[in-house]
Design a protein around this motif. Structure first.
Motif, PDB file in Angstrom:
ATOM      1  N   ARG A  95       0.848  -1.190   0.000  1.00  0.00           N
ATOM      2  CA  ARG A  95       0.000   0.000   0.000  1.00  0.00           C
ATOM      3  C   ARG A  95       0.886   1.244   0.000  1.00  0.00           C
ATOM      4  NH1 ARG A  95      -2.303  -3.760   3.614  1.00  0.00           N
ATOM      5  NH2 ARG A  95      -4.497  -4.279   3.231  1.00  0.00           N
ATOM      6  N   VAL A  96       0.307   2.371  -0.397  1.00  0.00           N
ATOM      7  CA  VAL A  96       1.040   3.630  -0.385  1.00  0.00           C
ATOM      8  C   VAL A  96       0.253   4.655   0.428  1.00  0.00           C
ATOM      9  CG1 VAL A  96       0.033   4.526  -2.540  1.00  0.00           C
ATOM     10  CG2 VAL A  96       2.303   5.303  -1.802  1.00  0.00           C
ATOM     11  N   CYS A  97       0.979   5.448   1.198  1.00  0.00           N
ATOM     12  CA  CYS A  97       0.369   6.523   1.974  1.00  0.00           C
ATOM     13  C   CYS A  97       0.212   7.745   1.077  1.00  0.00           C
ATOM     14  CB  CYS A  97       1.247   6.867   3.178  1.00  0.00           C
ATOM     15  SG  CYS A  97       0.703   8.335   4.084  1.00  0.00           S
ATOM     16  N   THR A  98      -1.003   8.220   0.919  1.00  0.00           N
ATOM     17  CA  THR A  98      -1.227   9.354   0.023  1.00  0.00           C
ATOM     18  C   THR A  98      -0.968  10.701   0.701  1.00  0.00           C
ATOM     19  OG1 THR A  98      -3.596   9.282   0.531  1.00  0.00           O
ATOM     20  CG2 THR A  98      -2.858   8.093  -1.423  1.00  0.00           C
ATOM     21  N   TRP A 108       3.505   9.554   0.847  1.00  0.00           N
ATOM     22  CA  TRP A 108       3.865   8.733  -0.317  1.00  0.00           C
ATOM     23  C   TRP A 108       4.923   7.678  -0.012  1.00  0.00           C
ATOM     24  CZ3 TRP A 108       0.267   8.701  -3.725  1.00  0.00           C
ATOM     25  CH2 TRP A 108      -0.554   9.837  -3.849  1.00  0.00           C
ATOM     26  N   LEU A 109       4.951   7.200   1.230  1.00  0.00           N
ATOM     27  CA  LEU A 109       5.778   6.040   1.548  1.00  0.00           C
ATOM     28  C   LEU A 109       4.991   4.783   1.204  1.00  0.00           C
ATOM     29  CD1 LEU A 109       8.438   4.976   2.869  1.00  0.00           C
ATOM     30  CD2 LEU A 109       7.105   4.718   4.972  1.00  0.00           C
ATOM     31  N   ALA A 110       5.548   3.936   0.330  1.00  0.00           N
ATOM     32  CA  ALA A 110       4.952   2.636   0.023  1.00  0.00           C
ATOM     33  C   ALA A 110       5.405   1.645   1.083  1.00  0.00           C
ATOM     34  CB  ALA A 110       5.366   2.176  -1.372  1.00  0.00           C
ATOM     35  N   GLN A 111       4.482   0.783   1.538  1.00  0.00           N
ATOM     36  CA  GLN A 111       4.812  -0.031   2.712  1.00  0.00           C
ATOM     37  C   GLN A 111       3.961  -1.290   2.800  1.00  0.00           C
ATOM     38  OE1 GLN A 111       3.266   2.484   6.250  1.00  0.00           O
ATOM     39  NE2 GLN A 111       3.256   3.839   4.445  1.00  0.00           N
ATOM     40  N   LEU A 112       4.534  -2.272   3.514  1.00  0.00           N
ATOM     41  CA  LEU A 112       3.832  -3.496   3.884  1.00  0.00           C
ATOM     42  C   LEU A 112       3.493  -3.428   5.366  1.00  0.00           C
ATOM     43  CD1 LEU A 112       6.049  -6.287   2.259  1.00  0.00           C
ATOM     44  CD2 LEU A 112       3.900  -5.381   1.369  1.00  0.00           C
ATOM     45  N   PRO A 113       2.449  -4.126   5.788  1.00  0.00           N
ATOM     46  CA  PRO A 113       2.202  -4.208   7.232  1.00  0.00           C
ATOM     47  C   PRO A 113       3.318  -5.007   7.904  1.00  0.00           C
ATOM     48  CG  PRO A 113       0.662  -5.602   6.019  1.00  0.00           C
ATOM     49  CD  PRO A 113       1.415  -4.808   4.999  1.00  0.00           C
ATOM     50  N   PRO A 114       3.714  -4.635   9.117  1.00  0.00           N
ATOM     51  CA  PRO A 114       4.817  -5.319   9.814  1.00  0.00           C
ATOM     52  C   PRO A 114       4.341  -6.617  10.451  1.00  0.00           C
ATOM     53  CG  PRO A 114       3.992  -3.539  11.167  1.00  0.00           C
ATOM     54  CD  PRO A 114       3.192  -3.490   9.890  1.00  0.00           C
ATOM     55  N   LEU A 115       4.132  -7.647   9.632  1.00  0.00           N
ATOM     56  CA  LEU A 115       3.561  -8.900  10.121  1.00  0.00           C
ATOM     57  C   LEU A 115       4.600  -9.840  10.713  1.00  0.00           C
ATOM     58  CD1 LEU A 115       1.059  -9.500   7.196  1.00  0.00           C
ATOM     59  CD2 LEU A 115       0.559  -8.583   9.461  1.00  0.00           C
ATOM     60  N   ILE A 116       5.859  -9.666  10.319  1.00  0.00           N
ATOM     61  CA  ILE A 116       6.938 -10.430  10.940  1.00  0.00           C
ATOM     62  C   ILE A 116       7.957  -9.426  11.456  1.00  0.00           C
ATOM     63  CG2 ILE A 116       6.598 -12.460   9.482  1.00  0.00           C
ATOM     64  CD1 ILE A 116       8.988 -11.589   7.840  1.00  0.00           C
ATOM     65  N   THR A 117       8.735  -9.822  12.429  1.00  0.00           N
ATOM     66  CA  THR A 117       9.699  -8.909  13.037  1.00  0.00           C
ATOM     67  C   THR A 117      11.086  -9.152  12.457  1.00  0.00           C
ATOM     68  OG1 THR A 117      10.316 -10.401  14.836  1.00  0.00           O
ATOM     69  CG2 THR A 117       8.367  -8.995  15.175  1.00  0.00           C
ATOM     70  N   PRO A 118      11.943  -8.132  12.472  1.00  0.00           N
ATOM     71  CA  PRO A 118      13.331  -8.360  12.051  1.00  0.00           C
ATOM     72  C   PRO A 118      14.012  -9.452  12.863  1.00  0.00           C
ATOM     73  CG  PRO A 118      12.871  -6.014  12.181  1.00  0.00           C
ATOM     74  CD  PRO A 118      11.676  -6.724  12.766  1.00  0.00           C
ATOM     75  N   GLU A 119      13.657  -9.575  14.141  1.00  0.00           N
ATOM     76  CA  GLU A 119      14.265 -10.619  14.967  1.00  0.00           C
ATOM     77  C   GLU A 119      13.979 -12.012  14.419  1.00  0.00           C
ATOM     78  OE1 GLU A 119      14.086  -6.938  17.242  1.00  0.00           O
ATOM     79  OE2 GLU A 119      12.607  -8.025  16.054  1.00  0.00           O
ATOM     80  N   GLU A 120      12.765 -12.220  13.874  1.00  0.00           N
ATOM     81  CA  GLU A 120      12.422 -13.518  13.301  1.00  0.00           C
ATOM     82  C   GLU A 120      13.247 -13.807  12.052  1.00  0.00           C
ATOM     83  OE1 GLU A 120       7.882 -14.538  13.670  1.00  0.00           O
ATOM     84  OE2 GLU A 120       8.078 -12.374  13.393  1.00  0.00           O
TER      85      GLU A 120
END
Length: 416
Positions: free
Chosen positions: A45-48, A51-63
């Protein structure tokens, strides 16, 4: 995801929905094939508002990064890219023997080893235990940490401020973009420099590079949105370079806001290109989903027709982007017998979701397949050369992105 992670806006609009896939670096061992495998939505999705395009943070960097399957040193061209960057940065910033360079997400030391070779003091900050250990074994000082404002302050207190902080191919990998950016500011000297390399959303959209959308990448930057992100941590964008890496990247040069000064003309030129491409309104995103669907249809049609003719197709490479492509297209061993990879860590494992076996590269010459599907298409020039031997038996190379391309490889001439 209901709010933009950079500006907090709720104005998020769908760009492309790739369904649900496992994390792209979660390669399976043979004894894991009968276990359940989690899959997560992959919806860009993109923030209008910003205008940052992004995914939901469903997994963590630690994983993802506690034990990581990607070692940068296995790409010849990537090591050369790092060497050239270090040489250019040393000249540009006049880094001498008293300088201090820090790289965040330093992987196996592929870049900092060139700094070590020049006798310049350096430190890597790498969250993955296994690749950080490889860096230390190669003589690159490395600490095992995720960057945060606290980590940055602690490193600065122990080692001093950095004249140059490098953050290559990590700025997309962190869900807390504001906290990470503040960590960069904590590391860098008050008159120092920060260099960030990240894939450019402009080329991702223009070149159908949708397979670089995966859960490790939490956001996708234009220069405009990257400048806003850097500003959130007290850094100002002062210059930009367009790079061919990863199909099209940007190198962002930033400084603490207090000393930054005016940006170069190159910044304005790229911002104008992005605006003309419709990336600061919804027009630039409108047809992307349809073009993604065509890539899928064309690749599946080719693989199905090859199977019906009794021809063999194998893969080359097992990159994260390849797993987005394989899962989105539903490609399994009936259509792709196996793939190979130079990284021994992946040998004997299976791709997440699609369970395609990963073998050593030597299998291609032994089996002489009709086609080799090249999954790391961003290394096209390097791999056409590496795989030139495929032409010895009339084999051909297949590149799926930006559109299906079948490449004839001339057989090598035999000299007496």
């Amino acid at each position: 995801m209901t709010r933009c992670r950079l500006c907090g806006s709720a104005a998020l609009t769908s760009v492309v929905d790739l369904g649900a896939t496992p994390p792209c670096e979660s390669f399976l061992a043979a004894d894991e094939l009968d276990r359940p495998e989690p899959a997560y939505p992959l919806h860009l999705r993109v923030c209008t508002d910003c205008w940052l395009a992004q995914l939901p943070p469903l997994i963590t960097p630690e994983e993802t990064f506690q034990e990581y399957a990607y070692f940068s040193s296995y790409s010849t061209s990537w090591v050369e890219h790092a060497r050239a960057f270090v040489a250019g940065a040393v000249e540009r910033l006049a880094l001498g023997g008293e300088a201090f360079v820090v790289e965040v997400a330093s992987n196996d030391g592929y870049l900092l080893k060139h700094v070590v070779d020049r006798g310049i003091r350096c430190l890597g900050i790498e969250p993955s235990v296994n690749v950080g250990a490889a860096a230390r074994d190669a003589g690159v000082p490395t600490v095992t940490e995720f960057l945060s404002p606290e980590t940055g302050a602690a490193v600065r207190a122990e080692h001093g401020p950095a004249d140059l902080v490098v953050a290559n191919n990590v700025y997309a990998h962190i869900p807390d973009v504001v906290g990470f950016t503040r960590g960069l500011r904590a590391l860098v000297a008050d008159d120092g420099w920060v260099s960030v390399e990240v894939q450019h959303l402009l080329t991702l959209i223009e070149e159908n590079q949708y397979d670089t959308i995966y859960h490790e990448h939490f956001q996708y930057y234009t220069v405009a949105s990257a400048a806003r992100a850097l500003a959130s941590g007290g850094l100002t964008l002062v210059d930009v370079e367009l790079l061919p890496t990863h199909g099209g990247s940007v190198r962002l040069w930033a400084r603490p806001a207090e000393v930054a000064g005016e940006p170069t003309e190159r910044v304005a030129e790229v911002l104008d290109r992005e605006k003309a491409a419709g990336l600061q309104d919804l027009s630039g995103y409108a047809e992307f989903s349809d073009r993604v669907a065509k890539v899928r249809r064309d690749l599946l049609r080719f693989l199905i027709e090859a199977a019906e003719r009794g021809e063999t197709v194998v893969g080359y490479g097992a990159p994260g982007k390849g797993n987005t492509l394989l899962n989105h297209c539903g490609i399994r061993p009936d259509l792709l017998a196996y793939t190979v990879d130079r990284n021994p860590y992946k040998h004997g494992r299976f791709t997440p979701g699609t369970r395609v076996p990963i073998l050593p590269p030597e299998r291609i010459a032994a089996d002489r397949p009709d086609y080799v599907l090249v999954l790391p298409w961003n290394l096209r020039a390097e791999l056409v050369e590496q795989l030139s031997f495929v032409g010895d038996w009339g084999g051909r190379l297949v590149f799926p992105i930006p559109e299906l391309s079948i490449v004839e490889v001339p057989a090598k001439e035999v000299t007496a």
